[in-house]
Design a protein around this motif. Structure first.
Motif, PDB file in Angstrom:
ATOM      1  N   MET A   1      62.933  23.177  11.682  1.00 33.72           N
ATOM      2  CA  MET A   1      62.700  21.767  12.183  1.00 33.72           C
ATOM      3  C   MET A   1      63.350  20.838  11.227  1.00 33.72           C
ATOM      4  SD  MET A   1      58.981  21.877  13.913  1.00 33.72           S
ATOM      5  CE  MET A   1      58.184  22.114  12.343  1.00 33.72           C
ATOM      6  N   VAL A   2      63.729  19.864  11.299  1.00 33.68           N
ATOM      7  CA  VAL A   2      64.464  18.831  10.513  1.00 33.68           C
ATOM      8  C   VAL A   2      63.400  18.315   9.803  1.00 33.68           C
ATOM      9  CG1 VAL A   2      65.804  16.672  10.249  1.00 33.68           C
ATOM     10  CG2 VAL A   2      66.630  18.566  12.005  1.00 33.68           C
ATOM     11  N   SER A   3      62.114  17.718  10.358  1.00 33.74           N
ATOM     12  CA  SER A   3      61.223  17.069   9.665  1.00 33.74           C
ATOM     13  C   SER A   3      60.284  17.764   8.834  1.00 33.74           C
ATOM     14  CB  SER A   3      60.159  16.457  10.658  1.00 33.74           C
ATOM     15  OG  SER A   3      59.186  17.511  11.615  1.00 33.74           O
ATOM     16  N   GLY A   4      60.457  19.271   8.852  1.00 30.77           N
ATOM     17  CA  GLY A   4      59.516  19.959   8.182  1.00 30.77           C
ATOM     18  C   GLY A   4      58.128  20.219   8.740  1.00 30.77           C
ATOM     19  N   LYS A   5      57.953  19.578   9.446  1.00 31.05           N
ATOM     20  CA  LYS A   5      56.422  19.349   9.992  1.00 31.05           C
ATOM     21  C   LYS A   5      56.300  19.865  11.127  1.00 31.05           C
ATOM     22  CE  LYS A   5      55.260  14.743   7.669  1.00 31.05           C
ATOM     23  NZ  LYS A   5      54.897  13.371   7.946  1.00 31.05           N
ATOM     24  N   PRO A   6      55.146  20.548  11.466  1.00 29.27           N
ATOM     25  CA  PRO A   6      54.760  21.032  12.942  1.00 29.27           C
ATOM     26  C   PRO A   6      55.139  20.103  14.002  1.00 29.27           C
ATOM     27  CG  PRO A   6      52.635  20.452  11.878  1.00 29.27           C
ATOM     28  CD  PRO A   6      53.800  20.143  10.931  1.00 29.27           C
ATOM     29  N   THR A   7      55.371  20.584  15.171  1.00 30.30           N
ATOM     30  CA  THR A   7      55.434  19.841  16.739  1.00 30.30           C
ATOM     31  C   THR A   7      54.232  19.807  17.090  1.00 30.30           C
ATOM     32  OG1 THR A   7      57.571  20.806  16.739  1.00 30.30           O
ATOM     33  CG2 THR A   7      56.457  19.920  18.738  1.00 30.30           C
ATOM     34  N   ILE A   8      53.809  18.668  17.403  1.00 30.57           N
ATOM     35  CA  ILE A   8      52.624  18.225  18.121  1.00 30.57           C
ATOM     36  C   ILE A   8      52.736  18.037  19.545  1.00 30.57           C
ATOM     37  CG2 ILE A   8      50.685  16.429  18.138  1.00 30.57           C
ATOM     38  CD1 ILE A   8      51.169  17.735  15.334  1.00 30.57           C
ATOM     39  N   VAL A   9      52.205  19.035  20.150  1.00 31.85           N
ATOM     40  CA  VAL A   9      52.248  19.278  21.684  1.00 31.85           C
ATOM     41  C   VAL A   9      51.079  18.525  22.246  1.00 31.85           C
ATOM     42  CG1 VAL A   9      52.563  20.696  23.788  1.00 31.85           C
ATOM     43  CG2 VAL A   9      53.706  21.237  21.467  1.00 31.85           C
ATOM     44  N   LEU A  10      51.052  17.695  23.098  1.00 33.73           N
ATOM     45  CA  LEU A  10      49.864  16.834  23.709  1.00 33.73           C
ATOM     46  C   LEU A  10      49.610  17.268  24.940  1.00 33.73           C
ATOM     47  CD1 LEU A  10      50.903  13.418  22.155  1.00 33.73           C
ATOM     48  CD2 LEU A  10      49.253  14.769  21.227  1.00 33.73           C
ATOM     49  N   VAL A  11      48.536  17.579  25.552  1.00 35.50           N
ATOM     50  CA  VAL A  11      48.477  18.151  26.756  1.00 35.50           C
ATOM     51  C   VAL A  11      47.245  17.148  27.449  1.00 35.50           C
ATOM     52  CG1 VAL A  11      47.648  20.092  28.304  1.00 35.50           C
ATOM     53  CG2 VAL A  11      48.971  20.366  26.108  1.00 35.50           C
ATOM     54  N   HIS A  12      47.565  16.403  28.492  1.00 37.52           N
ATOM     55  CA  HIS A  12      46.739  15.623  29.202  1.00 37.52           C
ATOM     56  C   HIS A  12      45.776  16.505  30.167  1.00 37.52           C
ATOM     57  CE1 HIS A  12      48.482  15.763  33.030  1.00 37.52           C
ATOM     58  NE2 HIS A  12      49.711  15.793  32.504  1.00 37.52           N
ATOM     59  N   GLY A  13      44.726  15.662  30.555  1.00 44.68           N
ATOM     60  CA  GLY A  13      43.694  16.330  31.298  1.00 44.68           C
ATOM     61  C   GLY A  13      43.765  15.808  32.871  1.00 44.68           C
ATOM     62  N   ALA A  14      42.838  16.020  33.654  1.00 45.48           N
ATOM     63  CA  ALA A  14      42.692  15.440  35.089  1.00 45.48           C
ATOM     64  C   ALA A  14      42.760  14.030  34.999  1.00 45.48           C
ATOM     65  CB  ALA A  14      41.673  16.295  35.749  1.00 45.48           C
ATOM     66  N   PHE A  15      43.323  13.575  36.103  1.00 38.46           N
ATOM     67  CA  PHE A  15      43.067  11.977  36.305  1.00 38.46           C
ATOM     68  C   PHE A  15      43.807  11.230  35.294  1.00 38.46           C
ATOM     69  CE2 PHE A  15      38.833  14.345  37.143  1.00 38.46           C
ATOM     70  CZ  PHE A  15      39.134  14.666  38.339  1.00 38.46           C
ATOM     71  N   ALA A  16      44.947  11.762  34.982  1.00 43.05           N
ATOM     72  CA  ALA A  16      45.604  11.106  33.842  1.00 43.05           C
ATOM     73  C   ALA A  16      47.175  11.885  33.685  1.00 43.05           C
ATOM     74  CB  ALA A  16      45.145  11.194  32.579  1.00 43.05           C
ATOM     75  N   ASP A  17      48.004  11.105  33.041  1.00 41.36           N
ATOM     76  CA  ASP A  17      49.271  11.924  32.827  1.00 41.36           C
ATOM     77  C   ASP A  17      49.774  11.837  31.370  1.00 41.36           C
ATOM     78  OD1 ASP A  17      50.428   9.384  32.803  1.00 41.36           O
ATOM     79  OD2 ASP A  17      51.033   9.243  34.841  1.00 41.36           O
ATOM     80  N   GLY A  18      50.932  12.154  31.197  1.00 35.37           N
ATOM     81  CA  GLY A  18      51.291  12.088  29.747  1.00 35.37           C
ATOM     82  C   GLY A  18      51.522  10.766  29.184  1.00 35.37           C
ATOM     83  N   SER A  19      51.928  10.003  29.996  1.00 39.24           N
ATOM     84  CA  SER A  19      52.093   8.576  29.683  1.00 39.24           C
ATOM     85  C   SER A  19      50.730   7.904  28.805  1.00 39.24           C
ATOM     86  CB  SER A  19      52.336   7.382  30.734  1.00 39.24           C
ATOM     87  OG  SER A  19      51.159   7.439  31.453  1.00 39.24           O
ATOM     88  N   GLY A  20      49.599   8.452  29.146  1.00 40.47           N
ATOM     89  CA  GLY A  20      48.491   7.782  28.355  1.00 40.47           C
ATOM     90  C   GLY A  20      48.425   8.324  26.893  1.00 40.47           C
ATOM     91  N   PHE A  21      49.387   9.374  26.539  1.00 37.30           N
ATOM     92  CA  PHE A  21      49.391   9.497  25.086  1.00 37.30           C
ATOM     93  C   PHE A  21      50.465   8.558  24.068  1.00 37.30           C
ATOM     94  CE2 PHE A  21      47.797  14.037  26.101  1.00 37.30           C
ATOM     95  CZ  PHE A  21      46.816  14.000  25.376  1.00 37.30           C
ATOM     96  N   GLN A  22      50.973   7.586  24.978  1.00 34.36           N
ATOM     97  CA  GLN A  22      52.278   6.910  24.236  1.00 34.36           C
ATOM     98  C   GLN A  22      51.389   6.384  22.894  1.00 34.36           C
ATOM     99  OE1 GLN A  22      54.194   4.182  26.840  1.00 34.36           O
ATOM    100  NE2 GLN A  22      54.428   5.756  28.343  1.00 34.36           N
ATOM    101  N   PRO A  23      50.209   5.553  22.828  1.00 36.41           N
ATOM    102  CA  PRO A  23      50.020   5.075  21.580  1.00 36.41           C
ATOM    103  C   PRO A  23      49.818   6.105  20.383  1.00 36.41           C
ATOM    104  CG  PRO A  23      48.628   4.162  23.275  1.00 36.41           C
ATOM    105  CD  PRO A  23      49.421   5.331  23.962  1.00 36.41           C
ATOM    106  N   VAL A  24      49.282   7.431  20.947  1.00 35.05           N
ATOM    107  CA  VAL A  24      48.965   8.496  19.901  1.00 35.05           C
ATOM    108  C   VAL A  24      50.546   8.763  19.554  1.00 35.05           C
ATOM    109  CG1 VAL A  24      48.227  10.683  19.404  1.00 35.05           C
ATOM    110  CG2 VAL A  24      46.779   9.089  20.562  1.00 35.05           C
ATOM    111  N   ALA A  25      51.246   9.290  20.359  1.00 37.60           N
ATOM    112  CA  ALA A  25      52.738   9.614  20.208  1.00 37.60           C
ATOM    113  C   ALA A  25      53.445   8.677  19.276  1.00 37.60           C
ATOM    114  CB  ALA A  25      53.287   9.819  21.223  1.00 37.60           C
TER     115      ALA A  25
END
Length: 237
Positions: A1-25
């Motif tokens: 990986m170019v960054s040398g850092k681990p990849t963060i994989v974000l998994v949403h739960g029920a009644f939501a979707d991945g867009s809720g992670f935008q502020p964290v991402a």
């Protein structure tokens, strides 16, 4: 990986979707981390874990795997050998034989039973939504009412089968370091249940007092900081 850092994989739960992670991402990307917001089908625990596992097989290098709510059960089943840490955000951390439904019933204080609105599907299956009328007080109490209303409109349903399916097989938290962010005013997964699961897994625990079930949206700084801690603690493994 170019960054040398681990990849963060974000998994949403029920009644939501991945867009809720935008502020964290956004915060993680600014800190130099590669980020993947994984879609969670919300159809069944074993099939959802298999779906996530297939995605993880195509992520190069070490991974920090993050799950919110039902997503915690999915990451517990899907984690691979290249996952360096598991981060649970107001999440289920089941043992084999436990389901999301059984864990919310283990301690008093959950409003999930009164909040769900079932929608029957062909073939006898049922999709479950959080009733928009109670989404704000029961699911997102520390967010502005206008934001909660938009989240209620765009929520993705979970199948009744997914929330009721028990975890099976070895759970990854037995062998992978865990980090747990507890939402102190959660009305979906009671804080007592979150603490029970966190202590059982030997997690590093942090608590956000007054936080709702959507702690990763209302307190993205706390969520991102815990994820970065997990990544930093295990960067050299």
């Amino acid at each position: 990986m170019v960054s040398g850092k681990p990849t963060i994989v974000l998994v949403h739960g029920a009644f939501a979707d991945g867009s809720g992670f935008q502020p964290v991402a956004r915060q993680l990307i600014l800190a130099g981390y590669p980020v993947v917001a994984a879609p969670n089908p919300l159809r069944g625990l074993s099939s959802d874990a298999a779906y996530l596992g297939a995605l993880l097989d195509h992520v190069e290098g070490p991974i920090v795997l993050v799950g919110h709510s039902y997503g915690g059960a999915v990451i517990s089943a899907a984690a691979r050998s290249d996952v360096r840490a598991l981060v649970y955000l107001a999440a289920f951390v089941p043992e084999a034989g436990e389901s999301a439904q059984s864990l919310v019933e283990k301690f008093p204080g959950s409003t999930v039973g009164e909040s769900l609105r079932p929608v029957p599907l062909p073939g006898g299956q049922v999709d479950l939504y959080i009733d928009p009328a109670v989404y704000h007080p029961n699911f997102a109490g520390d967010l502005p009412a206008e934001e909660a209303a938009l989240l209620a409109l765009t929520q993705r349903p979970a199948s009744g089968a997914a929330l009721g399916e028990p975890a099976s097989g070895p759970q990854a938290w037995h062998t992978i370091p865990t980090y747990n962010l507890i939402s102190g005013a959660d009305r979906i997964i009671p804080p007592a249940a979150q603490k029970f699961m966190a202590e059982r897994s030997g997690a590093h625990v942090e608590t956000v007092p007054g936080a709702s079930h959507l702690v990763f949206i209302s307190h993205p700084g706390a969520a991102a900081a815990l994820i970065e801690k997990a990544a930093t603690d295990h960067a050299q493994e």
